[in-house]
Enzyme design. Structure first.
Site, mmCIF file in Angstrom:
data_model
loop_
_atom_site.group_PDB
_atom_site.id
_atom_site.type_symbol
_atom_site.label_atom_id
_atom_site.label_comp_id
_atom_site.label_asym_id
_atom_site.label_seq_id
_atom_site.Cartn_x
_atom_site.Cartn_y
_atom_site.Cartn_z
ATOM 1 C CD GLU A 63 0.375 -1.183 4.290
ATOM 2 O OE1 GLU A 63 0.918 -0.156 4.720
ATOM 3 O OE2 GLU A 63 0.024 -2.110 5.041
ATOM 4 C CG ASP A 119 -1.090 -7.084 2.686
ATOM 5 O OD1 ASP A 119 -1.671 -6.081 2.247
ATOM 6 O OD2 ASP A 119 0.035 -7.038 3.219
#
Ligand code: ZN
Length: 461
Positions: free
Chosen positions: A156, A89
């Site tokens: 994350e 991400d």
């Protein structure tokens, strides 16, 4: 020693594959209702399509729909596996700065020297470098000595609770723990903020904790035509000023001591004497590091006011004013000790100091011993690939997905082999014109290849 022979790789193909990965906007959003999960499904499909050899050779497990674990079985099953981590991400683009990007942020444009785009530095560069290294080694018929696990999280940037945390649960449930873990969080950087000329290979052996405190000043409020001597806004402003003027104390033991030792050996004569006699010159060392934000962040708990609010009408003094102050906690401090120090510094009973609803902060990560065999193994590999850099252990100012793996290995390192192009690159992470150099990317891939090839060599079983 002399630099290791690095494997030749097809860098053009690697650049194309990373560009294609940057194209897929796997954006994490604080408001999870806004997350477009189809992009994460796309990204997973893209990896499978681009790296068929990897997926045919390694076992793969999808975790919580979007995160990925890969297992490459090693030749020496008695030795504990290692874990390589990265995340898929990226942070959103600030719409107001969109026109300041040289190329559209998700175009993944590559010119002669540079690959541009959101995620190139954080953290798709590392993710693809891991994939490229495994792909290349499989093509060469390599089998690793130790089993290698790879874990790619999908959230994350918003804490890792759906990705890394679930992956860690998978490992725990299956009784798997690790010889060492390698994730993002450190890297090759200029030695300037460390006071040395050589490049620094910063390996974070711990990461800072996190806590936000809410400061609330309460008073009587009233009409702005007859203000009292003090107002809620003035009281609050005074408290914030005190916090900014009184940085929390530097912590020069633990990992920081090892950091000073590594740097001290590289400093010019006078500072070298200082570094070698830390007990005598702690005050001076502290001043050198405190003079830059980057230096200060690795020796102390930082204090950052991030939100302030109070008042809704220009002719009314508010009865209450509120601020949020964010602390990144260094090993040696705890959320509790920070609260005590903040109370002491603010020293004003009219300012209430409290945790925001349900948020009590996170302790710093335990320090992985920088004298262990595993650390030596990693630094030997770094020196092989980056012979002109100095390996420096220290503390990562930011958080990583490893926060969910703290019980799964005593040896957790945060380091990326993709070096920065210049000092401006620090601002590009989460910022405008995020980018990596193609040469640096190639070295990053070679670093992972070299690391995997070195497993099992000169290591005690
Ligand atoms: Zn990251």
């Amino acid at each position: 020693g002399s630099p290791a022979k690095l494997m030749n790789i097809n860098i053009q193909k690697a650049v194309d594959r990373l560009s294609g990965g940057v194209n897929i906007p796997t954006i994490s959003q604080m408001n999870s209702a806004k997350i477009d999960y189809t992009q994460f499904l796309d990204f997973n499909r893209y990896l499978r399509r681009e790296f068929p050899k990897v997926f045919n050779t390694l076992e793969s497990y999808t975790i919580n729909k979007h995160s990925l674990i890969l297992k490459w079985s090693g030749a020496q099953p008695l030795k504990k596996p290692i874990l390589l981590m990265a995340h898929m991400d990226v942070v959103p683009i600030d719409e107001q700065s969109l026109d300041q990007w040289t190329f559209p942020p998700f175009s993944g444009t590559a010119d002669e020297e540079i690959i541009w785009g959101r995620g190139t530095m954080d953290d798709k560069g590392s993710l693809f470098a891991i994939m490229e290294s495994v792909d290349q080694l499989i093509a060469n018929g390599h089998q690793p000595a130790q089993t290698i696990y790879i874990a790619f999280g999908h959230d994350e940037e918003i804490g890792g609770n759906e990705g890394a945390k679930k992956s860690a649960e998978y490992f725990r449930k299956n009784g798997i723990d690790f010889d060492f873990i390698l994730d993002e969080g450190g890297g090759i950087t200029s030695g300037k903020s460390f006071g040395i000329e050589k490049a620094v290979a910063f390996v974070a052996v711990s990461e800072k904790g996190y806590m936000t405190l809410e400061l609330v000043a309460k008073g009587t409020g009233g009409h702005s035509s007859m203000p009292g001597k003090e107002t809620t806004i003035g009281i609050l402003a005074n408290a914030i000023t005190k916090l900014q003027e009184n940085p929390l104390p530097a912590r020069l033991g633990g990992a920081t001591k090892h950091m000073f030792k590594a740097i001290g050996a590289e400093m010019k004569l006078l500072p070298r004497i200082i570094m070698g006699n830390q007990w005598l010159f702690e005050g001076l060392i502290e001043r050198i590091f405190s003079s830059s934000p980057a230096g200060s962040a690795v020796i102390r708990t930082t204090t950052a006011p991030t939100i302030i609010s109070g008042g809704i009408k220009d002719n009314v003094i508010p009865a209450q004013a509120m601020a949020m102050v964010n602390f990144r906690i260094i090993p040696g401090d705890t959320p509790e000790s920070i609260v005590d120090m903040v109370r002491e510094i603010v020293d004003d009973p009219r300012v209430e100091i409290k945790h925001p609803e349900g948020q009590f902060g996170r302790k710093p990560a335990p320090i992985s011993d920088p004298t262990s065999d595993q650390f030596k193994f990693l630094s030997r590999n770094i020196y092989d690939v980056f012979p002109s850099a100095v390996v420096v252990p220290g503390i990562s100012p930011g958080g990583t997905d490893t926060k969910h793996f703290l019980d799964l290995s005593p040896n957790i390192y945060r380091f990326s082999g993709i070096g920065r192009t210049d000092d401006s690159d620090l601002k590009r992470v989460h910022g405008i014109d995020e980018r990596i150099g193609i040469k640096a990317y190639e070295k990053g891939i070679q670093f992972y290849i070299h690391l995997i090839e070195s497993l099992g060599q000169n290591q005690k079983l």
